[in-house]
Design a protein around this motif. Structure first.
Motif, short mmCIF file in Angstrom:
data_model
loop_
_atom_site.label_atom_id
_atom_site.label_comp_id
_atom_site.label_asym_id
_atom_site.label_seq_id
_atom_site.Cartn_x
_atom_site.Cartn_y
_atom_site.Cartn_z
N LEU A 164 6.70 9.41 -2.32
CA LEU A 164 6.43 8.34 -1.36
C LEU A 164 7.75 7.66 -1.05
CD1 LEU A 164 4.67 6.43 0.29
CD2 LEU A 164 4.17 5.14 -1.80
N VAL A 165 8.23 7.86 0.17
CA VAL A 165 9.51 7.29 0.61
C VAL A 165 9.21 6.19 1.62
CG1 VAL A 165 11.72 7.75 1.70
CG2 VAL A 165 10.67 9.49 0.25
N CYS A 166 9.82 5.04 1.42
CA CYS A 166 9.51 3.87 2.24
C CYS A 166 10.75 3.37 2.96
CB CYS A 166 8.94 2.78 1.32
SG CYS A 166 8.83 1.14 2.07
N SER A 167 10.61 3.07 4.24
CA SER A 167 11.66 2.35 4.96
C SER A 167 11.65 0.89 4.52
CB SER A 167 11.41 2.43 6.47
OG SER A 167 12.22 1.49 7.16
N HIS A 208 5.54 11.64 1.69
CA HIS A 208 4.84 10.63 2.48
C HIS A 208 5.88 9.61 2.92
CE1 HIS A 208 0.82 12.02 1.32
NE2 HIS A 208 0.33 11.12 2.13
N TYR A 209 6.08 9.49 4.23
CA TYR A 209 7.09 8.56 4.74
C TYR A 209 6.40 7.32 5.31
CZ TYR A 209 10.59 6.55 7.87
OH TYR A 209 11.42 5.68 8.52
N ALA A 210 6.74 6.15 4.77
CA ALA A 210 6.12 4.89 5.18
C ALA A 210 7.10 4.10 6.04
CB ALA A 210 5.71 4.07 3.95
N TRP A 211 6.87 4.11 7.36
CA TRP A 211 7.68 3.27 8.24
C TRP A 211 7.04 1.87 8.34
CZ3 TRP A 211 5.19 1.79 12.86
CH2 TRP A 211 4.07 2.52 13.23
N VAL A 244 8.08 19.16 3.65
CA VAL A 244 6.98 18.74 4.53
C VAL A 244 6.96 17.22 4.53
CG1 VAL A 244 4.50 18.81 4.96
CG2 VAL A 244 5.65 20.81 3.97
N VAL A 245 7.00 16.62 5.72
CA VAL A 245 7.01 15.17 5.85
C VAL A 245 5.73 14.72 6.55
CG1 VAL A 245 8.26 13.16 6.74
CG2 VAL A 245 9.52 15.22 6.05
N ARG A 246 4.95 13.88 5.87
CA ARG A 246 3.75 13.31 6.48
C ARG A 246 4.06 11.89 6.95
NH1 ARG A 246 -2.37 12.18 3.99
NH2 ARG A 246 -2.95 10.74 5.65
N ILE A 247 3.75 11.60 8.21
CA ILE A 247 4.07 10.30 8.82
C ILE A 247 2.78 9.65 9.33
CG2 ILE A 247 5.43 9.14 10.59
CD1 ILE A 247 7.40 11.43 10.50
N HIS A 248 2.51 8.46 8.86
CA HIS A 248 1.27 7.75 9.20
C HIS A 248 1.35 7.12 10.58
CE1 HIS A 248 3.00 3.70 8.68
NE2 HIS A 248 3.70 4.24 7.69
N GLY A 249 0.26 6.51 11.00
CA GLY A 249 0.17 5.94 12.33
C GLY A 249 0.24 4.43 12.37
#
Length: 538
Positions: A30-33, A133-136, A89-94
Motif C-alpha cells: 500500500l503506497v500513499c501519496s 495499491h496506490y492511494a492518491w 501491477v498498480v491498482r488506482i482507486h477512484g
C-alpha cells in the motif's frame, strides 16, 4: 539559521510478502501519496492520526524489506539459471475514496492473495510480482463540514449571496426573480464544493499523477540497484532479456489518473518512440496527414506498439484494465477527439469493464463533466464506463466472442446510438490496437451486484436505471448489495477475473483464466475481443 527537511512525496504504509517472508515471490504493498487534501496543510493529515501513525512509522522498514526481497530473488534466480522478470501491477482507486477506504480495499485484496498463497508455495512462478495499491489524495463527499466551506468562500460568492438575499426578500417583481436566480447559482456552487468532484479531479491531476510518476521512478531505480549482475542489467536495457512488465488496474476517476500517468511517463522525444509520427506521411508527418490514420499492417503495428510500450531503461507497458472508466467515451473512437489514443495503443492488452446501469457515471459524472467537456450533444458527453454491447441479452449474447466497434453502443434517455453511427461518433470498426470490452451490466454471482434486473428492451432499461439508483441509495444504509459503480469488486467471480487479468493477462501459460466461456455465460457477462485490424485482411 533554520534548516527545513523536505517532506517525502510517498509513504509505503503496508507490505506483505507471499507465500512467506523467507521465500517470497509476490509482494503486496500500500503506497500513499503524502500530498494534503487542502493546500494550506504541509502534509497529508490522515498520516499523522493514530489510525495510520504506526503504519507511517514503518515506512522505511517496509521499503528495506522490499529491497532485501528483490535482491535475494535476483540472486536466487541467477544461481538457478532461470529467466528472471519482475512484473509490477498498480491498482488506482477512484473519486470519493479517502485513505481509510483504500486501506479496506487493501485488506480485501490481501485476504484473496492469502487464500491463493498455497498455490504459490506448491508451484512458485518464475517471475516476481509487485502488486501496489496506490492511494492518491482523494476526499470524502461532505468532508470538512459547512464551517470550512463557508470560511473558504471567495468574496465574489459572498457578494452573490448578499445581492440575491437582498433582492429576493426585499424587492418584488423581476428584481425578486433575479435575486432568487443569484441565490440558486450560489447554492449550486456550494453543492459543487460539497460533492468534491472537481477538487478530487484537481488533486488527481496535480498530485496523484506526478506522485505516481515518482513511485514508478523509485521502483526503476530500486531494481537497477538490487540486480547484482551488471551484464544481466545491460541485457535488460538492450532488450536481450524481457523488460519489467508494468500493468495498471484503474477504477472510476482512477482511470483518468492512469491514462494521464502513462502520457507523462512516456518519453515522447525518444527517437524510436516518435518514429510513428512520420509513418503515415514521410513528407509532412503529423502536420499534413489524417489525424488518426488507420493502419492494417499488423507486423508494423506490433513493432510500433512494442517501441511505444518501452518506459525508461527497464519497463514495458503490458496490461491496462479500466473499470467503470470516468473518462469520455471518445477515448476508444477513431476520430480526432480521441485524445488518449497515444496512451491506449502502448499496451499489449487493454480491458474495459463497463456497466450500462452505472448511475454514478450516467447521472453524477455526466452532469459534472457537462461544465468541462466540450461535447455538442447529450450522448456525446457520456462516460466510457456506460458503454454496452449490442444484443448481450439475446440467445448466445453472453460469453466471449470476436467483434468490432460496431457492436458497441450507448443508451441515452430516449435513444440508442452505435459508436459507428453516421451522425455523432462516425467511428471506424477497428482502431489499430487490440481492445477487450467486458459488459457486466447483468452480472449475477448468486445475487445481483451491478444492476437490479436484466433489461431486455428499451422500455425495461428506464425501470432498471430507476430501480438500480434506488438500490444504490439504499446501499448507503446497508439495505442493498447493489452498487452499479463499485460492484465489480464485490462479486467473487468478477473480482477474481479482474485480478487474474491484471496478474496474468488473457492468455497465459501459468494458469488457466477463470473467465472461461461457460463461466461467463453462467454469470451473464458479455465479452467482445476487438482485434487491431479487420480479421483476414492482408
Amino acid at each position: 539559521m533554520t534548516i527545513t527537511t523536505r517532506q517525502p512525496e510517498l509513504a509505503l504504509l503496508k507490505y506483505q510478502p507471499f507465500p512467506s517472508a523467507q521465500n517470497p515471490c509476490f509482494s503486496h504493498m500500500l503506497v500513499c501519496s503524502t500530498a494534503p487534501l487542502e493546500a494550506e496543510r504541509p502534509f497529508r493529515l490522515a498520516l499523522t492520526q493514530p489510525d495510520f501513525r504506526a503504519d507511517f512509522d514503518n515506512n522505511a522498514q517496509n521499503f528495506a524489506q522490499l529491497r532485501t526481497h528483490l535482491f535475494d530473488y535476483f540472486q536466487r534466480q541467477q544461481s538457478n539459471g532461470k529467466s528472471q522478470r519482475v512484473r509490477v501491477v498498480v491498482r488506482i482507486h477512484g473519486y470519493n475514496v479517502p485513505l481509510k477506504s483504500v486501506r479496506e480495499e487493501y485488506k480485501q485484496a490481501e485476504r484473496k492473495f492469502r487464500d491463493d498463497a498455497c498455490r504459490l508455495t506448491e508451484s512458485p512462478p518464475d517471475d516476481y510480482v509487485l502488486f501496489l495499491h496506490y492511494a492518491w489524495p482523494s476526499e470524502r463527499i461532505g468532508a470538512g463540514g459547512p464551517l470550512r466551506w463557508i470560511r473558504a468562500m471567495p468574496m465574489g460568492l459572498w457578494l452573490l449571496f448578499a445581492l440575491g438575499s437582498l433582492l429576493a426578500f426585499l424587492a418584488a417583481g423581476w428584481l425578486a426573480a433575479i435575486g432568487q436566480l443569484c441565490l440558486g447559482i450560489g447554492i449550486t456552487l456550494m453543492l459543487l464544493r460539497m460533492v468534491t468532484y472537481f477538487r478530487d479531479r484537481e488533486r488527481a491531476s496535480t498530485f496523484g499523477v506526478f506522485d505516481a510518476v515518482e513511485m514508478v521512478r523509485a521502483l526503476h531505480h530500486l531494481v537497477k540497484e538490487v540486480i547484482p549482475d551488471r551484464s544481466y542489467l545491460s541485457d535488460l536495457q538492450s532488450g536481450k532479456e524481457p523488460r519489467i512488465s508494468l500493468s495498471f488496474l484503474g477504477h472510476s476517476m482512477g482511470t483518468f489518473l492512469t491514462t494521464m500517468l502513462i502520457r507523462v511517463l512516456t518519453n515522447v522525444f525518444d527517437p524510436e518512440a516518435d518514429s510513428h509520427l512520420w509513418s503515415a506521411n514521410t513528407q509532412s508527418g503529423p502536420f499534413g496527414g489524417p489525424s488518426c490514420p488507420p493502419s492494417f499492417d499488423e507486423q508494423a503495428n506490433e513493432r510500433q506498439r512494442e517501441q511505444l510500450a518501452q518506459i525508461g531503461d527497464l519497463f514495458s507497458l503490458d496490461r491496462l484494465i479500466l473499470v467503470a472508466a470516468d473518462i469520455p467515451v471518445w477515448t476508444i473512437t477513431t476520430g480526432r477527439s480521441n485524445y488518449l489514443r497515444s496512451c491506449l495503443r502502448r499496451f499489449r492488452q487493454t480491458f474495459l469493464f463497463v456497466n450500462d446501469a452505472d448511475m454514478v457515471l450516467r447521472l453524477a459524472s455526466t452532469l459534472a463533466n457537462y461544465f468541462v467537456f466540450p461535447s455538442g450533444t447529450r450522448i456525446g458527453g457520456y462516460r466510457l464506463g456506460n458503454l454496452s454491447i449490442k444484443g448481450r441479452t439475446r440467445l448466445q449474447g453472453y460469453g466471449k466472442r470476436v467483434g468490432d466497434l460496431s457492436e458497441l453502443e450507448l443508451h441515452g434517455a430516449l435513444r440508442t446510438q452505435s459508436l459507428c453511427d453516421e451522425s455523432t461518433f462516425r467511428c471506424q470498426r477497428w482502431i489499430g490496437y487490440p481492445l477487450n470490452v467486458i459488459d457486466c451490466t447483468d452480472y449475477d454471482d448468486g445475487g445481483r451486484y451491478l444492476s437490479v434486473f436484466t433489461a431486455r428492451n428499451a422500455a425495461q432499461r428506464f425501470f432498471n436505471y430507476t430501480a438500480t439508483l434506488m438500490a444504490m441509495l439504499a446501499g448507503s444504509l446497508k439495505l442493498s448489495k447493489i452498487d452499479g459503480h463499485g460492484g465489480y469488486f464485490q462479486g467473487k467471480f468478477c473480482m477474481n477475473l479482474l485480478y487474474e487479468l491484471a496478474l496474468y493477462g488473457d492468455s497465459n501459460s501459468e494458469q488457466p483464466l477463470v473467465g472461461t466461456d461457460d463461466k461467463l455465460r453462467q454469470h451473464q457477462i458479455s465479452w467482445i475481443a476487438i482485434p487491431s485490424h479487420q480479421p483476414g485482411f492482408d
